[in-house]
Design a protein around this motif. Structure first.
Motif, short mmCIF file in Angstrom:
data_model
loop_
_atom_site.label_atom_id
_atom_site.label_comp_id
_atom_site.label_asym_id
_atom_site.label_seq_id
_atom_site.Cartn_x
_atom_site.Cartn_y
_atom_site.Cartn_z
N VAL A 235 0.84 -1.26 -0.11
CA VAL A 235 0.13 0.02 -0.13
C VAL A 235 0.83 1.29 -0.08
O VAL A 235 0.61 2.36 -0.73
CB VAL A 235 -0.92 -0.02 1.33
N PRO B 107 -0.86 -2.93 -3.89
CA PRO B 107 -1.28 -4.15 -3.40
C PRO B 107 -1.55 -5.32 -4.56
O PRO B 107 -1.40 -6.38 -4.30
CB PRO B 107 -2.59 -3.74 -2.73
N MET C 85 -4.63 -9.18 2.67
CA MET C 85 -4.56 -8.27 3.84
C MET C 85 -5.92 -7.87 4.16
O MET C 85 -6.68 -7.39 3.42
CB MET C 85 -3.59 -7.08 3.80
N LYS D 173 -14.50 0.00 7.16
CA LYS D 173 -15.60 0.89 6.35
C LYS D 173 -14.89 1.25 5.22
O LYS D 173 -15.43 1.39 4.05
CB LYS D 173 -16.11 1.76 7.47
N ASP D 174 -13.82 1.99 5.58
CA ASP D 174 -13.33 3.02 4.39
C ASP D 174 -12.31 2.13 3.58
O ASP D 174 -11.95 2.60 2.31
CB ASP D 174 -12.44 3.95 5.05
N HIS D 175 -11.54 1.08 4.05
CA HIS D 175 -10.51 0.49 3.27
C HIS D 175 -11.09 -1.19 2.89
O HIS D 175 -10.28 -1.92 2.17
CB HIS D 175 -9.35 0.17 3.84
N GLY D 176 -12.19 -1.43 3.43
CA GLY D 176 -12.54 -3.03 3.41
C GLY D 176 -13.70 -3.05 2.45
O GLY D 176 -13.48 -3.49 1.19
N ILE D 177 -14.81 -2.93 2.92
CA ILE D 177 -16.09 -3.30 2.02
C ILE D 177 -16.43 -2.41 0.94
O ILE D 177 -16.08 -1.25 1.26
CB ILE D 177 -17.20 -3.75 3.26
N ILE D 178 -16.96 -3.07 -0.05
CA ILE D 178 -17.47 -2.03 -0.80
C ILE D 178 -19.12 -2.02 -0.74
O ILE D 178 -19.71 -3.16 -1.30
CB ILE D 178 -17.23 -2.62 -2.26
N PRO D 179 -19.59 -1.05 -0.14
CA PRO D 179 -20.93 -1.07 0.51
C PRO D 179 -22.18 -1.41 -0.36
O PRO D 179 -22.89 -2.40 0.12
CB PRO D 179 -21.03 0.40 1.17
N SER D 180 -22.20 -1.04 -1.47
CA SER D 180 -23.40 -1.10 -2.44
C SER D 180 -23.29 -2.49 -3.12
O SER D 180 -24.40 -2.78 -3.86
CB SER D 180 -23.93 0.07 -3.09
N LEU D 181 -22.24 -3.07 -3.17
CA LEU D 181 -21.97 -4.46 -3.79
C LEU D 181 -22.66 -5.39 -2.83
O LEU D 181 -22.59 -5.30 -1.67
CB LEU D 181 -20.51 -4.75 -4.15
N LEU E 119 -14.38 -10.22 -5.22
CA LEU E 119 -13.64 -9.13 -6.03
C LEU E 119 -12.33 -9.31 -5.87
O LEU E 119 -11.74 -9.32 -7.15
CB LEU E 119 -14.07 -8.10 -4.68
N ARG F 108 -13.18 -12.91 1.14
CA ARG F 108 -12.77 -12.42 -0.09
C ARG F 108 -11.24 -12.86 -0.20
O ARG F 108 -10.83 -13.27 -1.14
CB ARG F 108 -12.75 -10.81 0.09
#
Lengths: 508, 345
Positions: free
Chosen positions: A316, A336, A346, A352-360, A368, A420
Motif C-alpha cells: 500500500v 497491493p 490483507m 468501512k473505508d478500506h475494506g467493504i464495497i458497501p453497495s455491492l 472481488l 474475500r
C-alpha cells in the motif's frame, strides 16, 4: 472543584425512558418491544452482539430513526424526537464511534459549530472561546481551545466531541463505542470524565464491546439479543459469564484455548521475511518473518507502527530501505495488486473505508479479490457456489448472497472480508485488527477460523490491540514500539505480562 | 445445466436492472399512454421500401445520439467521475471525418476510422488526466470541453464542411435491418457495453471503484486501468455520436455539433437510476432516460408547444423522475406503502 462523586442512585427517577419500542427494516425486525430506562447519576451499559439492535435503539432515542411503535419519555414527559437536533433540545446528546467533527476548525469552533453565539448577526468569538474553555474545564481538560482539532489525538477529539455534546445542557449522554480507538491510558481518561459527569447527575448510556470496560464503569447493564431486551441487571450482580451467555443466548467457554500445541514448523523456511524495512514518517525499522503454518502477532501501542508495517508489507506504501523476501525472492511491491499476485492478502484495520464495497452484494464482495487477480476462469454458477461455500463455512449471517454488504452487521462484514481473501487461497494472510468492534461470539468464531487456517499451512500475521487475543492466537509475537520492532517472544514466553513488559521496556 | 444457470443469472440481471430503472420506465410508459389517448397515429408504424416509419421510430432515431453518448457516460459516472467533453468530441469527430473526406479526398471508411481513433485518443487523454495527474474528473474533462471546439474549428479551418458522399451519409440517414442506422448503432453500442461489463468482471470493478476506491485498490482491483477504460470508452461513444450527427446533416459544424450534449447525456444517466456518487450503474436505464427525453420533446412538438418554451415542461418531468428516485422520495413512497398496508390489514 468538581462535586464529590455521589453513589449511583439506583432508585433515582428516570431521566429517559422508552417503552415498547419496535422498529422494522424491510424483513428485519431490528427492535421488538424493547423497554429501556436511564436514571440520573448512572452509567448504563447497553450490551449485545452485532445486530442485536443497540444502534437502532440509540438511533430511535436520538431522533435518527422513527420507531414504528413505542413511546419515549424524557423526565416523565412524552417526547417524539424527529431529528438529532430535536433530541438535543430535549437534553439528549450523542457521541458516535467515529468522531463527527470538522478536522480543520479549532476546538472552540467545533464545540460551538451550528450554535455560535451571535450579536447583530456577527459571531462573538470571545464568547465562543470562553464557552468552549468552560466546557472543557467541566471535563477536567486543560487544552488550548484555539488548537486545530486535527492536531489533537483521536482521544482528545473524542473528548472534544463529548464537550460539544454537553454544551447544550445535556442531561442524557449517549456514548456509542467511544473507546474502540483509544489506548489504555486514554480510556482511563475518558472514564475519569464519565465519572465526573455521573457525579453531576447526568445519565450516561454507554455502548462498548469491551467487557472489562463495562465492569469498570457501569452501574447497570441492559442486554439486547435479536432485537429484544433479554435482561436489565445491576453490574455488580451480573457475573461476566452470565452476561456473555445473555448476549449470545448460549453458554460460551470464555477461556477456551485456541493455541494448543507449540508450532512444529518453527525452523521452516519463512514464506515472508522482512529485514530492516523503513519509510520516512511511517516506520523506522521493522523486522518480521513468518513461516507457513505459523501465526505471528504484531503487538504494540496505538501509533507504534503495527498498521504501517502491514501496509509496507502489502505494498500500500513502499518501503524506502530494507528488504522484503517472499518465498525467497526479493520483492518491492508498488501496489497491493502486485502483492496479491505473489500470494499475499490483507484485511485492513479500517473495515468501512478500506475494506467493504458497501453497495455491492455479499457475493460480489467475496468474489472481488479473486476476480481482480484475474487468473481464475470461473463461471457465474461456480462463483455463486464459491460465495455460498464461504457464507456457510464462516457462518456469515446474511439473508441471501445478493444482499448488499452494507446491511450486514460489523462482525459479518469482517467475515465477508475474510472470505474475500480466503477465496484467493493466499500464502500469507495479514489480519489488521480483525476483531475490532465485533461481538464476543463472532470474535471467537474468527479466532477459531484463523487457527484452522494456520493448521492448514497458511502463514498469518495477526495484529490486534487486544493483548489477550494476541497471546491466545499467536505462536510468536513481534513487539513494536515507537515505529521500531523491539522484541520477539516465542512459545511459552508469550503472556500478557511479558508482552506488556516488552512494550513498556526502557520507557522509564 | 450451464445453460440453465446462465439463464438464471441473466434473469437475475434483468430483474435487478428493471428494479433499478423502474421510475424511468414508468415515466416512459405514462408518456406513451398519454400519447396513445391524445395524439393521433402516435403508435402507427408503416413499412415502406425496407424502412420503418412512424413517430415511435422517429423518437428512437433522434434519441439514439444522446443515448449512445449516455451509454459511455454511464460507465464514467459509475466510477464517480463525469465527462463534460463529450459534446466537444462529437464536434471533433465530425470535423475529422468531413475534412478527411472532402479536403484530403480520403475514402469514407478511412475518414470514419480516423474519426473514431481520434475520439478514442481524446477519451484516453481525459482518462490520463484523471488517473495520472489526479485531476478531478470535472476539471480534467472541462479542459477538453473548452478547448475541443477550438480544435474542431482548427480542423475545419473555421468553415462548415459539407459533403455528398452517400456512404458517410448512410450512417445518419440510411437503414439497417429496417431500422434507421443510428438505432442499430445504439443497439450495437449498448450490446457491446453490456457484454463488456456484465459478461466479464469489468462491470463489478467499475462499480467497486466508484463505490469505494480505496477499498477496491486494496482488494487488488486495477483501479487505474478501469478508469482509463471508462473515459476511453466514453470518448469512443462520443465519436460514434459525432459521425452520426455529421452524417445526418451531411456537414461538419464545429460550432454547433454536440452543443450541450454533455448535459443531456448526464441527465439521461441520472434519470436512468445511476447515482452521480458512483457505484451501481444501469446502461439500459440511461438509454431509457435518453429516449424518455426525446419522447417528451416529440410530444411537446406534437402538442404545438413552441420550441422556445419546450424546455420548461421537460424540466418539470425530469424533476419528477429524479424526485421519485431520490432517497427522500423513496422514503416517502415506502412510508405511503406501509401505511396503506397497515390500513388494509
Amino acid at each position: 472543584m468538581s462535586a464529590p462523586p455521589i453513589e449511583p442512585r439506583l432508585d433515582a427517577p428516570a431521566l429517559l425512558k422508552a417503552e415498547c419500542m419496535s422498529k422494522r427494516f424491510g424483513p428485519v425486525q431490528a427492535l421488538d418491544r424493547v423497554d429501556f430506562e436511564l436514571r440520573a447519576g448512572e452509567v448504563h451499559a447497553l450490551m449485545g452482539e452485532n445486530g442485536a439492535g443497540k444502534s437502532t435503539l440509540i438511533k430511535c432515542l436520538t431522533g435518527v430513526h422513527r420507531p414504528d411503535s413505542g413511546r419515549i419519555y424524557r423526565g416523565g414527559r412524552a417526547i417524539a424526537p424527529a431529528s438529532p437536533r430535536q433530541a438535543e433540545r430535549e437534553g439528549i446528546s450523542t457521541v458516535y464511534q467515529e468522531v463527527n467533527l470538522i478536522p480543520h476548525l479549532s476546538i472552540a469552533e467545533n464545540i460551538a459549530l451550528g450554535r455560535e453565539p451571535t450579536k447583530w448577526g456577527r459571531i462573538c468569538w470571545g464568547q465562543v472561546r470562553r464557552r468552549a474553555q468552560s466546557a472543557l474545564d467541566r471535563l477536567g481538560l486543560g487544552i488550548d481551545v484555539s488548537r486545530e482539532l486535527s492536531s489533537c489525538s483521536i482521544a482528545i477529539q473524542q473528548l472534544v466531541a463529548i464537550a460539544r455534546a454537553l454544551d447544550v445542557d445535556a442531561r442524557v449522554l449517549i456514548l456509542d463505542e467511544p473507546t474502540s480507538s483509544l489506548d489504555r491510558s486514554e480510556v482511563a481518561r475518558l472514564f475519569d470524565v464519565m465519572q465526573r459527569l455521573r457525579g453531576q447527575g447526568l445519565g450516561i448510556l454507554f455502548v462498548t464491546h469491551f467487557l472489562d470496560q463495562v465492569y469498570a464503569i457501569s452501574d447497570r447493564i441492559s442486554v439486547l439479543r435479536d432485537g429484544r431486551l433479554v435482561g436489565v441487571h445491576a453490574a455488580s450482580e451480573l457475573p461476566r459469564q452470565e452476561l456473555v451467555s445473555l448476549m449470545v443466548g448460549r453458554e460460551l467457554d470464555l477461556v477456551e484455548p485456541v493455541r494448543s500445541e507449540v508450532d512444529s514448523t518453527r525452523d521452516a523456511e519463512p514464506v515472508l521475511c522482512a529485514r530492516a524495512l523503513s519509510r520516512r514518517g511511517s516506520i523506522e525499522h521493522a523486522d518480521i518473518q513468518v513461516a507457513s503454518g505459523e501465526t505471528v502477532g504484531l503487538a504494540g501501542l496505538l501509533g507504534s507502527g503495527r498498521t504501517e508495517t502491514a501496509r509496507l508489507l502489502f505494498g500500500v506504501e513502499q518501503f524506502e530501505r530494507g528488504e522484503l523476501l517472499i518465498g525467497g525472492h526479493s520483492v518491492h511491491f508498488r501496489t497491493p495488486r502486485q502483492a496479491i499476485r505473489m500470494g499475499l492478502a490483507m484485511t485492513p484495520e479500517n473495515r468501512k473505508d478500506h475494506g467493504i464495497i458497501p453497495s455491492l452484494s455479499v457475493r460480489e464482495n467475496i468474489e472481488l479479490a479473486l476476480r481482480a487477480r484475474g487468473r481464475s476462469r470461473l463461471t457465474g454458477a461456480q462463483r455463486r457456489a464459491l460465495a455460498e461455500r464461504f457464507i456457510r463455512m464462516l457462518n456469515i449471517r446474511t439473508p441471501t448472497p445478493e444482499t448488499p454488504v452494507s446491511s450486514l452487521s460489523g462482525g459479518n462484514q469482517q467475515k465477508v472480508l475474510l472470505a474475500r481473501w480466503l477465496a484467493t487461497e493466499p500464502r500469507v494472510l495479514i489480519l489488521d485488527e480483525p476483531t475490532r468492534g465485533i461481538d464476543v461470539a463472532a470474535k471467537a468464531e474468527i479466532l477459531r477460523e484463523i487457527d484452522e487456517l494456520r493448521r492448514q499451512g497458511m502463514a498469518i500475521i495477526f495484529i490486534s490491540s487486544e493483548l489477550e487475543e494476541v497471546v491466545k492466537a499467536c505462536g510468536r509475537v513481534v513487539v513494536l514500539r515507537d515505529r521500531r520492532t523491539v522484541a520477539e517472544l516465542t512459545g511459552e514466553r508469550i503472556t500478557e505480562q511479558s508482552v506488556l513488559h516488552a512494550i513498556a521496556e526502557h520507557h522509564d | 445445466m450451464p445453460l440453465q444457470s446462465t439463464m438464471i443469472e441473466l434473469s437475475r440481471h434483468i430483474v435487478r436492472t428493471l428494479l433499478g430503472i423502474k421510475w424511468a420506465l414508468l415515466a416512459l410508459a405514462l408518456l406513451l399512454a398519454f400519447n396513445a389517448i391524445f395524439t393521433d397515429n402516435f403508435f402507427e408504424i408503416r413499412f415502406q421500401d425496407g424502412h420503418l416509419y412512424g413517430t415511435l421510430i422517429d423518437i428512437l432515431n433522434h434519441g439514439s445520439k444522446v443515448a449512445i453518448v449516455a451509454v459511455g457516460m454511464t460507465l464514467v459516472i459509475a466510477t464517480a467521475g463525469v465527462d463534460l467533453s463529450v459534446g466537444a468530441i462529437v464536434a471533433i469527430s465530425g470535423a475529422v471525418a468531413a475534412s478527411l473526406l472532402v479536403e484530403r479526398g480520403a475514402p469514407w471508411y478511412v475518414a470514419i476510422v480516423a474519426a473514431l481513433v481520434t475520439s478514442l485518443a481524446l477519451g484516453l487523454w481525459n482518462g490520463a488526466l484523471v488517473v495520472w495527474l489526479r485531476l478531478q474528473p470535472i476539471v480534467a474533462t472541462l479542459i477538453l470541453m473548452v478547448a475541443g471546439r477550438g480544435v474542431a474549428q482548427l480542423i475545419t479551418d473555421g468553415r462548415i464542411i459539407t459533403f455528398e458522399d452517400s456512404h458517410l451519409a448512410w450512417f445518419g440517414n440510411g437503414a439497417l435491418f429496417a431500422l434507421p442506422v443510428p438505432v442499430t448503432m445504439l443497439a450495437l453500442v449498448a450490446g457491446v457495453g453490456a457484454l463488456l461489463t456484465r459478461r466479464t468482471a469489468l462491470g463489478m470493478f467499475i462499480e467497486s471503484v466508484g463505490d469505494n476506491e480505496q477499498a477496491s485498490r486494496l482488494a487488488g482491483v486495477p483501479d487505474r486501468a478501469v478508469k482509463l477504460f471508462v473515459y476511453t470508452f466514453c470518448g469512443l461513444c462520443a465519436g460514434i455520436a459525432g459521425i452520426i450527427e455529421c452524417s445526418y446533416i451531411k456537414a461538419a459544424d464545429a460550432n454547433n455539433a454536440g452543443q450541450l450534449l454533455e448535459l443531456d447525456a448526464i441527465l439521461a444517466v441520472v434519470i436512468g437510476g445511476t447515482s452521480l456518487m458512483g457505484g451501481r450503474f444501469f446502461i439500459l436505464g440511461s438509454i431509457v432516460g435518453a429516449l424518455l427525453m426525446q419522447a417528451l420533446t416529440k410530444t411537446l412538438y406534437m402538442l404545438d408547444v413552441s420550441a422556445d418554451i419546450a424546455p420548461a415542461p421537460k424540466a418539470i418531468a425530469v424533476v419528477l423522475v429524479c424526485l421519485l428516485q431520490s432517497p427522500a422520495g423513496r422514503e416517502l413512497i415506502a412510508r405511503w406503502r406501509s401505511r396503506r398496508r397497515g390500513g388494509s390489514a
